[in-house]
Motif scaffolding. Structure first.
Motif, mmCIF file in Angstrom:
data_model
loop_
_atom_site.group_PDB
_atom_site.id
_atom_site.type_symbol
_atom_site.label_atom_id
_atom_site.label_comp_id
_atom_site.label_asym_id
_atom_site.label_seq_id
_atom_site.Cartn_x
_atom_site.Cartn_y
_atom_site.Cartn_z
ATOM 1 N N HIS A 197 1.666 1.229 10.308
ATOM 2 C CA HIS A 197 2.651 1.588 11.330
ATOM 3 C C HIS A 197 2.405 0.864 12.649
ATOM 4 O O HIS A 197 2.747 1.374 13.726
ATOM 5 N N HIS A 198 1.820 -0.324 12.535
ATOM 6 C CA HIS A 198 1.786 -1.295 13.632
ATOM 7 C C HIS A 198 2.611 -2.465 13.116
ATOM 8 O O HIS A 198 2.317 -3.018 12.053
ATOM 9 N N ALA A 199 3.662 -2.832 13.846
ATOM 10 C CA ALA A 199 4.646 -3.766 13.314
ATOM 11 C C ALA A 199 4.027 -5.078 12.824
ATOM 12 O O ALA A 199 4.375 -5.564 11.739
ATOM 13 N N LEU A 200 3.107 -5.663 13.596
ATOM 14 C CA LEU A 200 2.514 -6.931 13.176
ATOM 15 C C LEU A 200 1.582 -6.745 11.984
ATOM 16 O O LEU A 200 1.604 -7.539 11.034
ATOM 17 N N GLU A 201 0.776 -5.703 11.995
ATOM 18 C CA GLU A 201 -0.149 -5.479 10.879
ATOM 19 C C GLU A 201 0.607 -5.156 9.593
ATOM 20 O O GLU A 201 0.247 -5.633 8.514
ATOM 21 N N ASP A 202 1.661 -4.357 9.690
ATOM 22 C CA ASP A 202 2.473 -4.079 8.505
ATOM 23 C C ASP A 202 3.122 -5.356 7.982
ATOM 24 O O ASP A 202 3.232 -5.562 6.769
ATOM 25 N N ALA A 203 3.567 -6.223 8.905
ATOM 26 C CA ALA A 203 4.160 -7.503 8.491
ATOM 27 C C ALA A 203 3.117 -8.369 7.782
ATOM 28 O O ALA A 203 3.424 -9.004 6.761
ATOM 29 N N ARG A 204 1.906 -8.402 8.304
ATOM 30 C CA ARG A 204 0.847 -9.195 7.665
ATOM 31 C C ARG A 204 0.546 -8.679 6.254
ATOM 32 O O ARG A 204 0.386 -9.467 5.319
ATOM 33 N N MET A 205 0.447 -7.364 6.106
ATOM 34 C CA MET A 205 0.150 -6.805 4.779
ATOM 35 C C MET A 205 1.303 -7.048 3.814
ATOM 36 O O MET A 205 1.089 -7.352 2.631
ATOM 37 N N THR A 206 2.538 -6.959 4.310
ATOM 38 C CA THR A 206 3.699 -7.244 3.470
ATOM 39 C C THR A 206 3.731 -8.714 3.082
ATOM 40 O O THR A 206 4.116 -9.061 1.956
ATOM 41 N N ALA A 207 3.295 -9.591 3.976
ATOM 42 C CA ALA A 207 3.218 -11.026 3.660
ATOM 43 C C ALA A 207 2.209 -11.276 2.543
ATOM 44 O O ALA A 207 2.445 -12.109 1.652
#
Length: 245
Positions: free
Chosen positions: A206-216
């Protein structure tokens, strides 16, 4: 010579871009420029045909939004953007984007507890049009990827319409949909379940950048499985997904 007095500038902007940027310019020239940029990005995106692009070389932006709630059409707002650039299955760890946004409304306590974003932090952040402009400047014409795209697409469309009277025209891919197609026997397809299924370490949820990294990282794992199914272009992938919705 163009008449750049307020009335003359407004007439010039009306002729160039319509009534919305003209009216906006009366209050904030910077906002008018940002609106024009946002509209140009959407216009250019509609011209692009991406179907023949090999998946090994396709440029993507994996992104996530944090919001004040779940309904952009009932007053909920974006409070942060996070994104990371990807090419094929290669994550460009040095090419990331993160921005807090001032939602111009109180952030509920449960959202602050979930995201760590407080009202004080948001009050110091730029307005929505600034955050949206910077996000789209990072994205450019790339394909967008998110986990559970319905939520993010609704908020992006709401933000685009609110600031620029235009809708999102970027191609999108949903890692949740990909997960359902590649792993039809899983009981759940939320991000935590998918990260666990693929052995991807959880950093900060639920941190936008960290969630984006994990989704990547999830996208990267999916790419290896997709190749094994003899799918080599973006068009092939969309065609297969259309049969598994």
């Amino acid at each position: 010579m163009k008449d750049m007095r307020p009335a003359g500038r407004m007439w010039h902007l009306y002729k160039m871009g319509g009534i919305t940027p003209a009216i906006t310019s009366m209050f904030d020239v910077q906002s008018a420029q940002q609106m024009a940029f946002i509209r140009s990005i959407m216009k250019e995106q509609r011209k692009n045909s991406l179907y023949d692009i090999p998946l090994d070389t396709v440029e993507l932006v994996v992104f996530d939004l944090e919001t004040t709630g779940f309904s952009p059409y009932n007053g909920d707002e974006i409070i942060s953007f996070g994104a990371v650039a990807v090419q094929g299955d290669t994550i460009k760890e040095e090419e990331t984007f993160y921005r807090l946004v001032n939602p111009k409304r109180a952030i509920p306590d449960n959202i602050t507890e979930l995201t760590g974003i407080t009202n004080d932090m948001a009050a110091k952040a730029p307005d929505l049009i600034n955050g949206l402009h910077d996000f789209l400047e990072f994205v450019q014409q790339k394909v967008l990827v998110a986990h559970g795209t319905g939520h993010d697409k609704h908020f992006l469309n709401s933000a685009l319409w609110k600031t620029s009277k235009i809708n999102l025209s970027h191609r999108m891919l949903d890692t949740m949909m990909l997960g359902k197609w590649l792993n039809p026997r899983l009981k759940s397809y939320d991000l935590d379940t998918m990260l666990d299924a693929y052995g991807i370490d959880v950093t900060v949820r639920h941190h936008a950048l960290e969630d984006a990294r994990m989704t990547a990282r999830l996208w990267s794992r999916f790419m290896r499985e997709i190749r094994n199914r003899d799918i080599h272009t973006l068009g092939d992938l969309y065609a297969h997904l259309s049969h598994h919705q």
